[in-house]
Design a protein around this motif. Structure first.
Motif, PDB file in Angstrom:
ATOM      1  N   ARG A  81       0.812  -1.226   0.000  1.00  0.00           N
ATOM      2  CA  ARG A  81       0.000   0.000   0.000  1.00  0.00           C
ATOM      3  C   ARG A  81       0.847   1.279   0.000  1.00  0.00           C
ATOM      4  NH1 ARG A  81      -2.266  -3.265   3.754  1.00  0.00           N
ATOM      5  NH2 ARG A  81      -1.642  -1.940   5.499  1.00  0.00           N
ATOM      6  N   VAL A  82       1.841   1.312  -0.869  1.00  0.00           N
ATOM      7  CA  VAL A  82       2.645   2.515  -1.067  1.00  0.00           C
ATOM      8  C   VAL A  82       2.502   2.907  -2.532  1.00  0.00           C
ATOM      9  CG1 VAL A  82       4.937   3.551  -0.969  1.00  0.00           C
ATOM     10  CG2 VAL A  82       4.266   1.844   0.743  1.00  0.00           C
ATOM     11  N   SER A  83       1.823   4.035  -2.813  1.00  0.00           N
ATOM     12  CA  SER A  83       1.429   4.352  -4.181  1.00  0.00           C
ATOM     13  C   SER A  83       2.446   5.177  -4.952  1.00  0.00           C
ATOM     14  CB  SER A  83       0.085   5.091  -4.176  1.00  0.00           C
ATOM     15  OG  SER A  83       0.188   6.312  -3.458  1.00  0.00           O
ATOM     16  N   GLY A  84       3.435   5.747  -4.281  1.00  0.00           N
ATOM     17  CA  GLY A  84       4.454   6.521  -4.983  1.00  0.00           C
ATOM     18  C   GLY A  84       5.454   5.633  -5.685  1.00  0.00           C
ATOM     19  N   PRO A  85       6.333   6.210  -6.523  1.00  0.00           N
ATOM     20  CA  PRO A  85       7.359   5.417  -7.200  1.00  0.00           C
ATOM     21  C   PRO A  85       8.266   4.697  -6.199  1.00  0.00           C
ATOM     22  CG  PRO A  85       7.206   7.616  -8.148  1.00  0.00           C
ATOM     23  CD  PRO A  85       6.385   7.640  -6.896  1.00  0.00           C
ATOM     24  N   ILE A  86       8.624   3.458  -6.533  1.00  0.00           N
ATOM     25  CA  ILE A  86       9.463   2.640  -5.659  1.00  0.00           C
ATOM     26  C   ILE A  86      10.654   2.142  -6.460  1.00  0.00           C
ATOM     27  CG2 ILE A  86       9.564   0.596  -4.188  1.00  0.00           C
ATOM     28  CD1 ILE A  86       6.515   0.814  -3.896  1.00  0.00           C
ATOM     29  N   SER A  87      11.866   2.402  -5.968  1.00  0.00           N
ATOM     30  CA  SER A  87      13.065   1.946  -6.669  1.00  0.00           C
ATOM     31  C   SER A  87      13.961   1.162  -5.724  1.00  0.00           C
ATOM     32  CB  SER A  87      13.834   3.132  -7.267  1.00  0.00           C
ATOM     33  OG  SER A  87      14.382   3.947  -6.248  1.00  0.00           O
ATOM     34  N   PHE A  88      14.522   0.087  -6.259  1.00  0.00           N
ATOM     35  CA  PHE A  88      15.474  -0.739  -5.524  1.00  0.00           C
ATOM     36  C   PHE A  88      16.765  -0.831  -6.336  1.00  0.00           C
ATOM     37  CE2 PHE A  88      11.290  -2.369  -4.403  1.00  0.00           C
ATOM     38  CZ  PHE A  88      11.364  -2.583  -3.043  1.00  0.00           C
ATOM     39  N   GLY A  89      17.883  -0.818  -5.618  1.00  0.00           N
ATOM     40  CA  GLY A  89      19.146  -1.140  -6.271  1.00  0.00           C
ATOM     41  C   GLY A  89      19.301  -2.641  -6.358  1.00  0.00           C
ATOM     42  N   ASP A  94      13.843 -12.487  -0.903  1.00  0.00           N
ATOM     43  CA  ASP A  94      12.617 -12.478  -1.690  1.00  0.00           C
ATOM     44  C   ASP A  94      11.973 -11.096  -1.624  1.00  0.00           C
ATOM     45  OD1 ASP A  94      12.921 -15.214  -2.222  1.00  0.00           O
ATOM     46  OD2 ASP A  94      11.850 -15.759  -0.386  1.00  0.00           O
ATOM     47  N   LEU A  95      11.200 -10.762  -2.655  1.00  0.00           N
ATOM     48  CA  LEU A  95      10.516  -9.478  -2.701  1.00  0.00           C
ATOM     49  C   LEU A  95       9.031  -9.698  -2.934  1.00  0.00           C
ATOM     50  CD1 LEU A  95      10.405  -6.390  -2.855  1.00  0.00           C
ATOM     51  CD2 LEU A  95      11.049  -6.554  -5.279  1.00  0.00           C
ATOM     52  N   SER A  96       8.217  -9.206  -2.000  1.00  0.00           N
ATOM     53  CA  SER A  96       6.760  -9.291  -2.121  1.00  0.00           C
ATOM     54  C   SER A  96       6.190  -7.886  -2.060  1.00  0.00           C
ATOM     55  CB  SER A  96       6.180 -10.141  -0.981  1.00  0.00           C
ATOM     56  OG  SER A  96       4.773 -10.139  -1.011  1.00  0.00           O
ATOM     57  N   MET A  97       5.334  -7.552  -3.042  1.00  0.00           N
ATOM     58  CA  MET A  97       4.748  -6.221  -3.097  1.00  0.00           C
ATOM     59  C   MET A  97       3.272  -6.331  -3.440  1.00  0.00           C
ATOM     60  SD  MET A  97       7.805  -4.201  -5.135  1.00  0.00           S
ATOM     61  CE  MET A  97       7.398  -2.612  -4.422  1.00  0.00           C
ATOM     62  N   ARG A  98       2.441  -5.543  -2.737  1.00  0.00           N
ATOM     63  CA  ARG A  98       1.002  -5.534  -2.955  1.00  0.00           C
ATOM     64  C   ARG A  98       0.483  -4.101  -2.965  1.00  0.00           C
ATOM     65  NH1 ARG A  98       2.347  -9.882  -3.804  1.00  0.00           N
ATOM     66  NH2 ARG A  98       1.575 -11.889  -3.059  1.00  0.00           N
ATOM     67  N   GLN A  99      -0.314  -3.765  -3.981  1.00  0.00           N
ATOM     68  CA  GLN A  99      -0.973  -2.458  -4.075  1.00  0.00           C
ATOM     69  C   GLN A  99       0.047  -1.322  -3.972  1.00  0.00           C
ATOM     70  OE1 GLN A  99      -4.133  -2.637  -4.966  1.00  0.00           O
ATOM     71  NE2 GLN A  99      -3.972  -4.868  -4.731  1.00  0.00           N
ATOM     72  N   VAL A 100       0.899  -1.240  -4.999  1.00  0.00           N
ATOM     73  CA  VAL A 100       1.980  -0.259  -4.991  1.00  0.00           C
ATOM     74  C   VAL A 100       1.986   0.549  -6.280  1.00  0.00           C
ATOM     75  CG1 VAL A 100       3.416  -1.641  -3.442  1.00  0.00           C
ATOM     76  CG2 VAL A 100       3.615  -1.953  -5.933  1.00  0.00           C
ATOM     77  N   GLY A 101       2.865   1.569  -6.296  1.00  0.00           N
ATOM     78  CA  GLY A 101       3.048   2.393  -7.472  1.00  0.00           C
ATOM     79  C   GLY A 101       4.106   1.818  -8.396  1.00  0.00           C
ATOM     80  N   PRO A 102       4.616   2.627  -9.344  1.00  0.00           N
ATOM     81  CA  PRO A 102       5.613   2.148 -10.305  1.00  0.00           C
ATOM     82  C   PRO A 102       6.830   1.552  -9.588  1.00  0.00           C
ATOM     83  CG  PRO A 102       4.849   4.343 -10.888  1.00  0.00           C
ATOM     84  CD  PRO A 102       4.298   4.055  -9.531  1.00  0.00           C
ATOM     85  N   VAL A 103       7.388   0.482 -10.185  1.00  0.00           N
ATOM     86  CA  VAL A 103       8.487  -0.256  -9.546  1.00  0.00           C
ATOM     87  C   VAL A 103       9.677  -0.340 -10.489  1.00  0.00           C
ATOM     88  CG1 VAL A 103       9.229  -2.457  -8.565  1.00  0.00           C
ATOM     89  CG2 VAL A 103       6.893  -1.632  -8.162  1.00  0.00           C
ATOM     90  N   THR A 104      10.854   0.006  -9.954  1.00  0.00           N
ATOM     91  CA  THR A 104      12.114  -0.160 -10.677  1.00  0.00           C
ATOM     92  C   THR A 104      13.067  -0.944  -9.783  1.00  0.00           C
ATOM     93  OG1 THR A 104      11.821   1.969 -11.788  1.00  0.00           O
ATOM     94  CG2 THR A 104      14.018   1.003 -11.840  1.00  0.00           C
TER      95      THR A 104
END
Length: 358
Positions: A81-89, A94-104
């Motif tokens: 539940r984080v709607s802003g852009p999300i970036s990871f290096g 493991d990576l689990s994401m639900r109800q989110v904004g753009p992902v890089t």
């Protein structure tokens, strides 16, 4: 446990240079950030940016409209539940994401489970399996080392997969689907799909098309044909078999472990092979968000060099820390019971039994 809270704006940018342990980020409606960690925790504010530093596991609650920049995560990551852009290096677990904004994302060592994205998804390397569902945007996956499952992607898809690819899509007019897999590809479409297709495999007989109204289907490799006016473009290339179908009304989400229709005229091992691979991939991906909590119960406390024994009634077993002490049947059964209930992984069970016998 250290807890810190700071007032922020709704569109705050949260930067986490390094999360050495497991990381959980959840959005809420408050205009504040609350962070929790075991030992070291610092929140530094610079205008609309908040930088968070810690030395182990970290739990953060942020405004739902916040954006995230996570340079490195050493364990599992769970974002909801984080709607802003999300970036990871890079993410080492493991990576689990639900109800989110753009992902890089640059590189992921573990499994990916992604559901409910508003915006594009762009990922460099995934060293394990990937499951993506309900993406309102484009999906770019440069390299998936194992299996891929895609469902309900509204935009373009560009993916390279080393294992199998199972796709449940309804491409919109103008979209481009381009998937290459070293093993098998299964694409399920509605009968009303409107697209031009190019399918290639090792041999022409490895390509199977079960679509009513498909025009211009030949036995060539690559095989080209059109549904409707060809408003979308679909290109699939597999090292194994390719199946494009609209059959089987009971065809269910592979992540729910449904068996594929056994009546499809495929090579004898195709259904079993792709079904087994995809079921395992989806099961591991859907479990990604649960494993962080499960692992916390049986992980090594690196700072003091001992196990957390709180999952055993009465604290540490008698044999723990006693050199040469045998593992009792009760202790062994406790570990095996936790393994059977999927509260720990096989690797963690082996480590725990080894520690009990030290």
């Amino acid at each position: 446990m250290i807890r810190k809270t700071i007032k922020v704006k709704p569109n705050v940018r949260v930067i986490i240079p390094a999360a050495p342990g497991d990381l959980k980020v959840t959005g809420w409606e408050r205009e504040e950030i609350m962070a929790k960690a075991d030992d070291i925790l610092e929140l530094t504010q610079d205008g609309d940016e908040i930088t968070i530093t810690c030395d182990d596991d970290l739990s953060v609650t942020v405004p739902a409209g916040a954006s995230l920049q996570i340079d490195h995560a050493g364990g599992d990551v769970d974002v909801h539940r984080v709607s802003g852009p999300i970036s990871f290096g890079s993410v080492m677990g493991d990576l689990s994401m639900r109800q989110v904004g753009p992902v890089t994302l640059g590189a992921l060592e573990g499994d990916l489970s992604l559901r409910g994205v508003t915006g594009d998804v762009s990922i460099g390397e995934i060293s394990s399996d990937a499951s993506l569902r309900e993406v309102q945007g484009n999906v770019t996956l440069s390299s998936v080392e194992e299996d891929l499952y895609l469902q309900a992607v509204s935009g373009n898809v560009n993916a390279t997969v080393s294992g199998d690819a199972v796709l449940h899509l309804d491409p919109r007019a103008g979209t481009v689907i381009n998937v290459t897999a070293e093993d098998d590809i299964l694409l399920h479409l509605p009968e009303s799909a409107d697209a031009a297709f190019s399918l290639s495999a090792r041999d022409a007989e490895d390509i199977h098309v079960q679509l009513p109204g498909a025009a211009g289907v030949t036995d060539e490799n690559p095989r080209a044909f059109v549904l409707g006016s060809g408003a979308a473009s679909v290109a699939l290339s597999a090292g194994g078999d390719v199946l494009v179908t609209s059959r089987a009304e009971e065809w269910e989400d592979a992540s729910e472990f449904a068996d594929f229709d056994r009546d499809w005229p495929l090579p004898a091992d195709f259904g079993a092979r792709i079904n087994r691979q995809v079921q395992q991939a989806a099961r591991r991906a859907e479990a990604a968000s649960r494993r962080a909590a499960q692992r916390a119960r049986v992980r090594v406390n690196a700072r003091v060099g001992r196990w957390n024994w709180d999952m055993f009634p009465g604290g540490a077993p008698a044999s723990a820390g006693t050199a040469g002490s045998p593992v009792s049947d009760e202790e062994r059964m406790t570990v095996l019971r936790m393994l059977a209930e999927k509260k720990i992984t096989t690797e963690e069970a082996e480590k725990l039994l080894s520690a009990l016998g030290e």
